[in-house]
Motif scaffolding. Structure first.
Motif, mmCIF file in Angstrom:
data_model
loop_
_atom_site.group_PDB
_atom_site.id
_atom_site.type_symbol
_atom_site.label_atom_id
_atom_site.label_comp_id
_atom_site.label_asym_id
_atom_site.label_seq_id
_atom_site.Cartn_x
_atom_site.Cartn_y
_atom_site.Cartn_z
ATOM 1 N N LEU A 167 -7.042 6.921 -10.050
ATOM 2 C CA LEU A 167 -6.340 6.607 -8.809
ATOM 3 C C LEU A 167 -7.248 6.851 -7.605
ATOM 4 O O LEU A 167 -7.113 6.179 -6.576
ATOM 5 N N THR A 168 -8.171 7.782 -7.725
ATOM 6 C CA THR A 168 -9.037 8.158 -6.600
ATOM 7 C C THR A 168 -9.832 6.984 -6.026
ATOM 8 O O THR A 168 -9.866 6.804 -4.800
ATOM 9 N N LEU A 171 -7.772 4.882 -3.657
ATOM 10 C CA LEU A 171 -7.579 5.478 -2.336
ATOM 11 C C LEU A 171 -8.789 5.220 -1.445
ATOM 12 O O LEU A 171 -8.644 4.890 -0.260
ATOM 13 N N LEU A 199 -1.445 -0.313 -4.065
ATOM 14 C CA LEU A 199 -1.791 1.102 -4.096
ATOM 15 C C LEU A 199 -0.538 1.946 -4.329
ATOM 16 O O LEU A 199 -0.571 2.924 -5.092
ATOM 17 N N THR A 203 0.045 4.415 -7.418
ATOM 18 C CA THR A 203 0.333 5.820 -7.138
ATOM 19 C C THR A 203 1.623 6.263 -7.820
ATOM 20 O O THR A 203 1.685 7.346 -8.421
ATOM 21 N N THR A 206 1.032 6.767 -11.495
ATOM 22 C CA THR A 206 0.301 8.003 -11.765
ATOM 23 C C THR A 206 1.192 9.224 -11.572
ATOM 24 O O THR A 206 1.125 10.187 -12.347
ATOM 25 N N THR A 225 -2.280 16.020 -7.915
ATOM 26 C CA THR A 225 -2.280 15.627 -6.501
ATOM 27 C C THR A 225 -3.501 16.187 -5.781
ATOM 28 O O THR A 225 -4.173 15.485 -5.014
ATOM 29 N N THR A 228 -6.800 14.274 -7.016
ATOM 30 C CA THR A 228 -7.007 12.909 -6.519
ATOM 31 C C THR A 228 -7.123 12.870 -4.995
ATOM 32 O O THR A 228 -8.093 12.336 -4.454
ATOM 33 N N ALA A 229 -6.134 13.442 -4.322
ATOM 34 C CA ALA A 229 -6.140 13.415 -2.858
ATOM 35 C C ALA A 229 -7.295 14.244 -2.294
ATOM 36 O O ALA A 229 -7.968 13.827 -1.337
#
Length: 269
Positions: A167-168, A171, A199, A203, A206, A225, A228-229
């Motif tokens: 997912l990263t 972003l 996206l 998200t 995931t 979270t 990834t974030a």
């Protein structure tokens, strides 16, 4: 009049079928882009379809993770956990063609050895690996192996990390500019843009995976979270400062980084 109504009713169905077919092709294009798995369907390739396939990166990651997890459970009946993890990592590198690891090595060489943005982008395109890239690659693979042995459930970590980490790059694609040579880069179709709607879907998928996995590990959704974030924010800030945006190699490196951060957090217990 009746014929006109029948034709009108068929158009929405035809459009729906075309959209489903494009999504099906986009999924298999994502599989082929991220792995060596052959695509069993005919792909009507286009840059737009290639970009559209990015939505399925976390799903492809989950399928890759499933193969790693099952292989580990099988190997663990024959050898020690350390040997089993080593063999799974070797299988991972073969199955993916070391795709993301190559990006990590290129980024380490470029950001470690380049003085200007132009120099860094030039080094990043060089197929040769230097000292920074070699050290980064050895450290990343070694740390990953150690962390997989450290976590309480290795099979679960192998299953989830590839999904969550993929997912990263989505972003980064959404919130940073693409700075490589658009005319020559093989990542151009993937990296040109990524819609907010797609996206959001990636998200939510995931997050759903994280919620289900939280039944076995209560902290997993929080760790996912943060991985990834946090990686997207810090790595994105570094890329913005040093390059002005991201490259295809930077996207690959972000996957390796996210996996390592997630495994570090899972190792806390």
């Amino acid at each position: 009049m009746t014929e006109t109504k029948v034709a009108s009713n068929r158009r929405p169905n035809r459009v729906c079928n075309n959209e489903l077919n494009r999504e099906w092709q986009a999924f298999w294009l994502a599989v082929g882009f991220l792995s060596r798995v052959p695509m069993p369907v005919r792909i009507d390739y286009s840059p737009q379809l290639m970009n559209q396939s990015s939505l399925y990166f976390p799903l492809v990651g989950l399928l890759l993770g499933l193969s790693y997890s099952l292989l580990f459970l099988l190997l663990a009946t024959l050898w020690s956990p350390a040997v089993s993890v080593g063999l799974v990592l070797a299988f991972h590198l073969w199955l993916t063609g070391a795709f993301h690891e190559d990006g990590l090595a290129d980024c380490a060489d470029a950001l470690g050895g380049g003085m200007t943005v132009r120099d860094k982008l030039k080094i990043m395109k060089d197929s040769r690996i230097g000292t920074y890239g070699t050290v980064a690659l050895v450290m990343a693979l070694g740390l990953k192996a150690l962390l997989l042995l450290e976590v309480s459930t290795t099979a679960l970590a192998l299953l989830l990390a590839p999904c969550i980490a993929r997912l990263t790059p989505l972003l980064l694609m959404r919130y940073l500019d693409y700075v490589s040579d658009r005319d020559r880069s093989k990542s151009k179709p993937v990296a040109e843009s990524f819609s907010a709607d797609r996206l959001l879907v990636a998200t939510l998928f995931t997050v759903l995976v994280g919620l289900v996995a939280s039944l076995w590990s209560g902290w997993l959704l929080l760790w996912a979270t943060l991985a990834t974030a946090g990686t997207a924010a810090l790595w994105g800030w570094s890329l913005k400062r040093q390059l002005g945006g991201y490259t295809g190699d930077a996207l690959g490196a972000s996957v390796v980084m996210s996996e390592l951060v997630l495994l570090l957090l899972l190792a806390l217990g």
